[in-house]
Design an enzyme around this catalytic site. Structure first.
Site, PDB file in Angstrom:
ATOM      1  N   THR A 129      44.849 -53.864 -77.906  1.00 25.89           N
ATOM      2  CA  THR A 129      45.272 -53.960 -79.291  1.00 25.89           C
ATOM      3  C   THR A 129      44.162 -54.686 -80.049  1.00 25.89           C
ATOM      4  O   THR A 129      43.173 -55.117 -79.440  1.00 25.89           O
ATOM      5  CB  THR A 129      46.598 -54.735 -79.434  1.00 25.89           C
ATOM      6  OG1 THR A 129      46.336 -56.138 -79.304  1.00 25.89           O
ATOM      7  CG2 THR A 129      47.623 -54.308 -78.385  1.00 25.89           C
ATOM      8  N   GLN A 183      43.460 -50.224 -84.934  1.00 22.60           N
ATOM      9  CA  GLN A 183      44.624 -49.403 -84.621  1.00 22.60           C
ATOM     10  C   GLN A 183      45.483 -50.162 -83.615  1.00 22.60           C
ATOM     11  O   GLN A 183      45.036 -51.137 -83.005  1.00 22.60           O
ATOM     12  CB  GLN A 183      44.200 -48.055 -84.037  1.00 22.60           C
ATOM     13  CG  GLN A 183      43.407 -47.185 -84.995  1.00 22.60           C
ATOM     14  CD  GLN A 183      44.262 -46.636 -86.139  1.00 22.60           C
ATOM     15  OE1 GLN A 183      45.458 -46.886 -86.237  1.00 22.60           O
ATOM     16  NE2 GLN A 183      43.630 -45.887 -87.039  1.00 22.60           N
ATOM     17  N   ALA A 184      46.713 -49.688 -83.425  1.00 18.39           N
ATOM     18  CA  ALA A 184      47.596 -50.381 -82.486  1.00 18.39           C
ATOM     19  C   ALA A 184      46.943 -50.490 -81.111  1.00 18.39           C
ATOM     20  O   ALA A 184      47.079 -51.508 -80.433  1.00 18.39           O
ATOM     21  CB  ALA A 184      48.934 -49.649 -82.384  1.00 18.39           C
ATOM     22  N   GLU A 185      46.231 -49.433 -80.685  1.00 19.17           N
ATOM     23  CA  GLU A 185      45.535 -49.469 -79.400  1.00 19.17           C
ATOM     24  C   GLU A 185      44.218 -48.719 -79.476  1.00 19.17           C
ATOM     25  O   GLU A 185      44.106 -47.707 -80.180  1.00 19.17           O
ATOM     26  CB  GLU A 185      46.381 -48.833 -78.286  1.00 19.17           C
ATOM     27  CG  GLU A 185      46.891 -49.801 -77.252  1.00 19.17           C
ATOM     28  CD  GLU A 185      48.164 -50.499 -77.705  1.00 19.17           C
ATOM     29  OE1 GLU A 185      48.468 -51.575 -77.156  1.00 19.17           O
ATOM     30  OE2 GLU A 185      48.835 -49.969 -78.587  1.00 19.17           O
ATOM     31  N   THR A 186      43.249 -49.234 -78.731  1.00 13.64           N
ATOM     32  CA  THR A 186      42.033 -48.500 -78.414  1.00 13.64           C
ATOM     33  C   THR A 186      42.007 -48.331 -76.903  1.00 13.64           C
ATOM     34  O   THR A 186      42.198 -49.296 -76.160  1.00 13.64           O
ATOM     35  CB  THR A 186      40.773 -49.235 -78.894  1.00 13.64           C
ATOM     36  OG1 THR A 186      40.797 -49.322 -80.328  1.00 13.64           O
ATOM     37  CG2 THR A 186      39.513 -48.513 -78.463  1.00 13.64           C
TER      38      THR A 186
END
Length: 276
Positions: free
Chosen positions: A64, A43-46
């Site tokens: 990211t 995903q774009a961010e964790t």
């Protein structure tokens, strides 16, 4: 460990920007382990949280799929949503200690309000090859953490199909940063004031669906243009889109939005091996 996927800056599933939020740790895992999980999540961010002695205060880091970043609005909103809605934290506000300093999130009805630092842009010259990379000549170009291109109209913003590799190089040279760019125009929809998109190849994401940090730049720019402290933004990522409301307060900006949990998962990982 549990992990949640949350659609941030969204009032319904499959809108806004998804972020993964891992159940809070007592001790930070190794950064290599966190990066590996972020890559696995893709995903774009964790977002990774660490508890403190204060039950309403957490350390927060964002990854990211390719790197740790200094500021991420949608994953901060997702983290607050998990703590409030999934883990039942009872507090008037949550404070997150981050690489960008303390960030405070409060609940406002069904939405959340995040107190972020303003990133005021400065006007800059049109970089060579930017018009070619975008496929349109910007009306204006501004620079802060990211490059900002003001486009002729909202239809142009929505229809943009830029050269991502060229944008990364041009934006990186113009800002001295990683190479990310925001494009924006006044809205053609009365429900919003501004339509924008965010291309983040310098952070390993070709295009991001909804981006809080980008609106720390856009908020002061459009507050001045609109003649009022608040603005309604639609980040027009194709097929999703995120809704972000901003309100200027001195050198801070309040970012407002909703969030929806779409996935609750259990990670089959050895927590002992994750601890640093």
């Amino acid at each position: 460990m549990r992990q949640w996927t949350v659609d941030a800056f969204a009032a319904a599933p499959f809108r806004g920007n998804p972020a993964c939020v891992v159940e809070p740790f007592d001790v930070w895992p190794d950064a290599v382990w966190m990066q590996a999980l972020a890559m696995e999540n893709n995903q774009a961010e964790t977002a990774f949280l660490r508890r403190t002695a204060d039950p309403a205060r957490f350390d927060l880091r964002w990854f990211t799929p390719t790197m740790e970043v200094e500021l991420c609005g949608h994953a901060t909103l997702a983290s607050a949503h998990v703590l409030f809605a999934e883990l039942g934290v009872v507090a008037r506000a949550l404070t997150f200690d981050t690489l960008s300093g303390p960030l405070i999130v409060t609940r406002e009805g069904e939405a959340y309000a995040m107190d972020f630092p303003v990133d005021p842009p400065h006007r800059t010259a049109l970089p060579e090859e930017l018009a070619e990379a975008l496929g349109v000549t910007p009306l204006e170009v501004w620079a802060a953490r990211y490059l900002v291109a003001i486009l002729p109209d909202a239809a142009t913003v929505r229809g943009l199909m830029p050269d991502i590799g060229a944008l990364q190089r041009i934006a990186g040279e113009a800002t001295g940063g990683k190479g990310n760019i925001v494009v924006a125009a006044l809205s053609d929809d009365p429900a919003y004031d501004v339509v924008d998109r965010f291309f983040a190849p310098g952070s390993g994401v070709a295009e991001d669906p909804a981006t809080g940090s980008a609106h720390c730049i856009l908020a002061p720019l459009y507050a001045e243009r609109l003649g009022r402290p608040d603005a309604r933004f639609l980040q027009a990522f194709p097929g999703r889109g995120g809704e972000i409301v901003t309100r200027m307060q001195g050198d801070r900006v309040i970012l407002g939005g909703r969030a929806v949990t779409t996935v609750e998962a259990r990670l089959r990982l050895d927590t002992a091996s994750a601890a640093a």
